[in-house]
Design a protein around this motif. Structure first.
Motif, PDB file in Angstrom:
ATOM      1  N   GLY A 272       0.790  -1.234   0.000  1.00 29.93           N
ATOM      2  CA  GLY A 272       0.000   0.000   0.000  1.00 29.93           C
ATOM      3  C   GLY A 272       0.818   1.278   0.000  1.00 29.93           C
ATOM      4  O   GLY A 272       0.267   2.367   0.193  1.00 29.93           O
ATOM      5  N   TYR A 273       2.139   1.184  -0.214  1.00 28.87           N
ATOM      6  CA  TYR A 273       2.983   2.376  -0.280  1.00 28.87           C
ATOM      7  C   TYR A 273       3.315   2.686  -1.738  1.00 28.87           C
ATOM      8  O   TYR A 273       3.046   1.882  -2.632  1.00 28.87           O
ATOM      9  CB  TYR A 273       4.284   2.159   0.503  1.00 28.87           C
ATOM     10  N   THR A 274       3.954   3.843  -1.952  1.00 26.25           N
ATOM     11  CA  THR A 274       4.448   4.148  -3.295  1.00 26.25           C
ATOM     12  C   THR A 274       5.964   4.331  -3.223  1.00 26.25           C
ATOM     13  O   THR A 274       6.505   4.724  -2.186  1.00 26.25           O
ATOM     14  CB  THR A 274       3.827   5.449  -3.854  1.00 26.25           C
ATOM     15  N   ALA A 275       6.621   4.036  -4.348  1.00 24.99           N
ATOM     16  CA  ALA A 275       8.087   4.174  -4.389  1.00 24.99           C
ATOM     17  C   ALA A 275       8.514   4.581  -5.798  1.00 24.99           C
ATOM     18  O   ALA A 275       9.453   4.022  -6.361  1.00 24.99           O
ATOM     19  CB  ALA A 275       8.738   2.865  -3.968  1.00 24.99           C
ATOM     20  N   ASN A 276       7.825   5.553  -6.357  1.00 27.29           N
ATOM     21  CA  ASN A 276       8.120   5.996  -7.728  1.00 27.29           C
ATOM     22  C   ASN A 276       9.267   7.002  -7.751  1.00 27.29           C
ATOM     23  O   ASN A 276       9.109   8.127  -8.202  1.00 27.29           O
ATOM     24  CB  ASN A 276       6.882   6.654  -8.354  1.00 27.29           C
ATOM     25  N   VAL A 277      10.398   6.604  -7.218  1.00 26.95           N
ATOM     26  CA  VAL A 277      11.549   7.509  -7.185  1.00 26.95           C
ATOM     27  C   VAL A 277      12.789   6.755  -7.635  1.00 26.95           C
ATOM     28  O   VAL A 277      12.758   5.528  -7.770  1.00 26.95           O
ATOM     29  CB  VAL A 277      11.798   8.051  -5.751  1.00 26.95           C
ATOM     30  N   GLY A 278      13.866   7.493  -7.850  1.00 24.10           N
ATOM     31  CA  GLY A 278      15.141   6.827  -8.080  1.00 24.10           C
ATOM     32  C   GLY A 278      15.883   7.326  -9.299  1.00 24.10           C
ATOM     33  O   GLY A 278      15.291   7.728 -10.294  1.00 24.10           O
TER      34      GLY A 278
ATOM     35  N   ARG B 239      10.138   3.792   3.953  1.00 17.90           N
ATOM     36  CA  ARG B 239      10.308   3.882   5.416  1.00 17.90           C
ATOM     37  C   ARG B 239       9.619   5.130   5.961  1.00 17.90           C
ATOM     38  O   ARG B 239       8.927   5.077   6.981  1.00 17.90           O
ATOM     39  CB  ARG B 239      11.798   3.880   5.770  1.00 17.90           C
ATOM     40  N   ARG B 240       9.808   6.249   5.238  1.00 23.21           N
ATOM     41  CA  ARG B 240       9.152   7.487   5.673  1.00 23.21           C
ATOM     42  C   ARG B 240       7.640   7.321   5.715  1.00 23.21           C
ATOM     43  O   ARG B 240       6.977   7.710   6.667  1.00 23.21           O
ATOM     44  CB  ARG B 240       9.515   8.646   4.735  1.00 23.21           C
ATOM     45  N   GLN B 241       7.095   6.687   4.665  1.00 23.21           N
ATOM     46  CA  GLN B 241       5.634   6.491   4.626  1.00 23.21           C
ATOM     47  C   GLN B 241       5.188   5.549   5.746  1.00 23.21           C
ATOM     48  O   GLN B 241       4.174   5.775   6.395  1.00 23.21           O
ATOM     49  CB  GLN B 241       5.209   5.909   3.274  1.00 23.21           C
ATOM     50  N   ALA B 242       5.972   4.493   5.961  1.00 23.25           N
ATOM     51  CA  ALA B 242       5.585   3.499   6.967  1.00 23.25           C
ATOM     52  C   ALA B 242       5.609   4.110   8.366  1.00 23.25           C
ATOM     53  O   ALA B 242       4.733   3.828   9.192  1.00 23.25           O
ATOM     54  CB  ALA B 242       6.529   2.302   6.896  1.00 23.25           C
ATOM     55  N   LEU B 243       6.614   4.951   8.628  1.00 24.14           N
ATOM     56  CA  LEU B 243       6.699   5.547   9.962  1.00 24.14           C
ATOM     57  C   LEU B 243       5.622   6.617  10.164  1.00 24.14           C
ATOM     58  O   LEU B 243       5.113   6.806  11.269  1.00 24.14           O
ATOM     59  CB  LEU B 243       8.089   6.157  10.186  1.00 24.14           C
ATOM     60  N   ALA B 244       5.280   7.306   9.058  1.00 23.64           N
ATOM     61  CA  ALA B 244       4.288   8.379   9.171  1.00 23.64           C
ATOM     62  C   ALA B 244       2.882   7.822   9.354  1.00 23.64           C
ATOM     63  O   ALA B 244       2.112   8.315  10.175  1.00 23.64           O
ATOM     64  CB  ALA B 244       4.328   9.267   7.934  1.00 23.64           C
ATOM     65  N   ALA B 245       2.561   6.805   8.582  1.00 23.79           N
ATOM     66  CA  ALA B 245       1.187   6.279   8.637  1.00 23.79           C
ATOM     67  C   ALA B 245       1.162   4.824   8.203  1.00 23.79           C
ATOM     68  O   ALA B 245       0.963   4.531   7.027  1.00 23.79           O
ATOM     69  CB  ALA B 245       0.283   7.100   7.712  1.00 23.79           C
ATOM     70  N   PRO B 246       1.382   3.895   9.134  1.00 28.36           N
ATOM     71  CA  PRO B 246       1.329   2.488   8.751  1.00 28.36           C
ATOM     72  C   PRO B 246      -0.068   2.145   8.238  1.00 28.36           C
ATOM     73  O   PRO B 246      -1.051   2.595   8.831  1.00 28.36           O
ATOM     74  CB  PRO B 246       1.607   1.745  10.069  1.00 28.36           C
ATOM     75  N   PRO B 247      -0.162   1.382   7.111  1.00 31.22           N
ATOM     76  CA  PRO B 247      -1.484   1.036   6.605  1.00 31.22           C
ATOM     77  C   PRO B 247      -2.262   0.219   7.642  1.00 31.22           C
ATOM     78  O   PRO B 247      -1.656  -0.551   8.396  1.00 31.22           O
ATOM     79  CB  PRO B 247      -1.201   0.172   5.379  1.00 31.22           C
ATOM     80  N   ALA B 248      -3.563   0.398   7.683  1.00 31.14           N
ATOM     81  CA  ALA B 248      -4.398  -0.330   8.638  1.00 31.14           C
ATOM     82  C   ALA B 248      -4.184  -1.826   8.470  1.00 31.14           C
ATOM     83  O   ALA B 248      -4.141  -2.325   7.355  1.00 31.14           O
ATOM     84  CB  ALA B 248      -5.857   0.029   8.399  1.00 31.14           C
ATOM     85  N   GLY B 249      -4.027  -2.530   9.581  1.00 36.44           N
ATOM     86  CA  GLY B 249      -3.906  -3.984   9.535  1.00 36.44           C
ATOM     87  C   GLY B 249      -2.498  -4.476   9.288  1.00 36.44           C
ATOM     88  O   GLY B 249      -2.242  -5.665   9.264  1.00 36.44           O
ATOM     89  N   ALA B 250      -1.531  -3.545   9.057  1.00 33.15           N
ATOM     90  CA  ALA B 250      -0.166  -3.989   8.762  1.00 33.15           C
ATOM     91  C   ALA B 250       0.541  -4.399  10.043  1.00 33.15           C
ATOM     92  O   ALA B 250       0.242  -3.907  11.104  1.00 33.15           O
ATOM     93  CB  ALA B 250       0.604  -2.859   8.105  1.00 33.15           C
TER      94      ALA B 250
END
Ligand SMILES: CCCCCCCC/C=C\CCCCCCCC(=O)OC[C@H](COP(=O)(O)O[C@@H]1[C@H](O)[C@H](OP(=O)(O)O)[C@@H](O)[C@H](O)[C@H]1O)OC(=O)CCCCCCC/C=C\CCCCCCCC
Ligand SMILES: Nc1ccn([C@@H]2O[C@H](COP(=O)(O)O)[C@@H](O)[C@H]2O)c(=O)n1
Ligand SMILES: [Mg+2]
Ligand SMILES: [Mg+2]
Length: 207
Positions: A140-146, A196-207
């Motif tokens: 449920g995260y995005t990683a369109n970078v690099g 990691r930034r997304q996960a720490l900011a707002a873990p998806p529900a149920g994760a």
């Protein structure tokens, strides 16, 4: 970078081709599959036998179909999860055939362990670049970078191998592959940091 700027340009250039193919009754999936078969043939048939210029030229034509299939799907309003899945999975097959073709050629008659090793590093790191994004999207995260997304990796290998096939010294391809390997490793870190930034900011529900 290519994904942002090149895609808009490619869409403008290839929209007439996409419309023509749709009028002929060709489906986006058929273009996805035919393009992949073409790239694989170039990687496994031409790169492995040392025909680096013709391999790059042929693969360039076929790899462009990857921007046409999505355009076709958007024009006919059929963009969907199956098409996205097919497109991404076959991208991995095409990437493997190109870098794998170079590994085989340089490990054998091309007789350059260094080049074979660098191509192998790009193959492996490129696979990890894609995986860290696919796994992130699955969660449920995005990683369109690099630095080295697919467009950059493909252009690097086609230009590097193509010019060496034209007679440019092998060191050119070695430098291109070495830079690509580093850029791919950096991309893995960039994508993981984003997730990691997304996960720490707002873990998806149920994760
Ligand atoms: C002899 C030379 C002939 C040169 C002819 C050049 C004609 C050029 C005409 C137009 C230029 C078009 C520019 C194209 C710009 C590409 C845009 C782009 O980057 O699109 C992105 C796309 C990937 O997107 P997808 O959504 O299909 O796939 C995603 C991707 O797989 C992700 O991978 P990840 O980044 O994670 O690893 C997945 O995560 C994601 O899930 C998935 O959806 O990339 C492409 O479509 C690849 C197209 C590459 C474009 C190649 C352009 C080639 C141009 C020049 C090459 C020159 C070669 C010269 C050889 C001979 C030298 C002597
Ligand atoms: N056979 C296909 C291929 C692609 N799609 C859709 O296009 C998106 C990818 O666009 P590109 O410009 O990168 O090719 C993909 O996410 C799908 O939505 C499709 O439907 N069918
Ligand atoms: Mg595509
Ligand atoms: Mg694709």
């Amino acid at each position: 970078m290519l994904n942002t700027y090149g895609r808009a340009f490619a869409t403008r250039v290839f929209t007439p081709v996409a419309r023509f193919l749709l009028r002929c009754g060709v489906t986006p999936d058929a273009v996805t599959i035919a393009g992949t078969v073409g790239v694989v043939a170039c990687g496994l048939g031409l790169y492995t036998t040392g025909h680096l210029f013709w391999g790059s030229l042929g693969a360039t034509l076929f790899v462009l179909s990857d921007t046409i299939d999505g355009t076709m799907a958007r024009i006919r309003g059929s963009s969907g999860r199956w098409g996205a899945y097919l497109d991404s999975c076959l991208d991995r097959v095409a990437d493997a055939a190109l870098f794998g073709g170079l590994v085989v050629w340089f490990a054998r008659q091309g007789a350059s362990d260094l080049t074979a090793g660098l191509a192998l590093a790009c193959l492996v790191l490129g696979g990890i670049v894609s995986y860290v994004k696919a796994r992130a999207e699955g969660l449920g995260y995005t990683a369109n970078v690099g630095l080295a997304e697919r467009g950059e990796r493909i252009v690097a290998v086609l230009v590097g191998a193509g010019f060496v096939g034209l007679g440019v010294p092998l060191v050119f391809l070695q430098v291109v592959l070495a830079l690509l390997a580093v850029a791919s490793a950096v991309t893995v870190v960039q994508r993981m940091a984003t997730v990691r930034r997304q996960a720490l900011a707002a873990p998806p529900a149920g994760a």
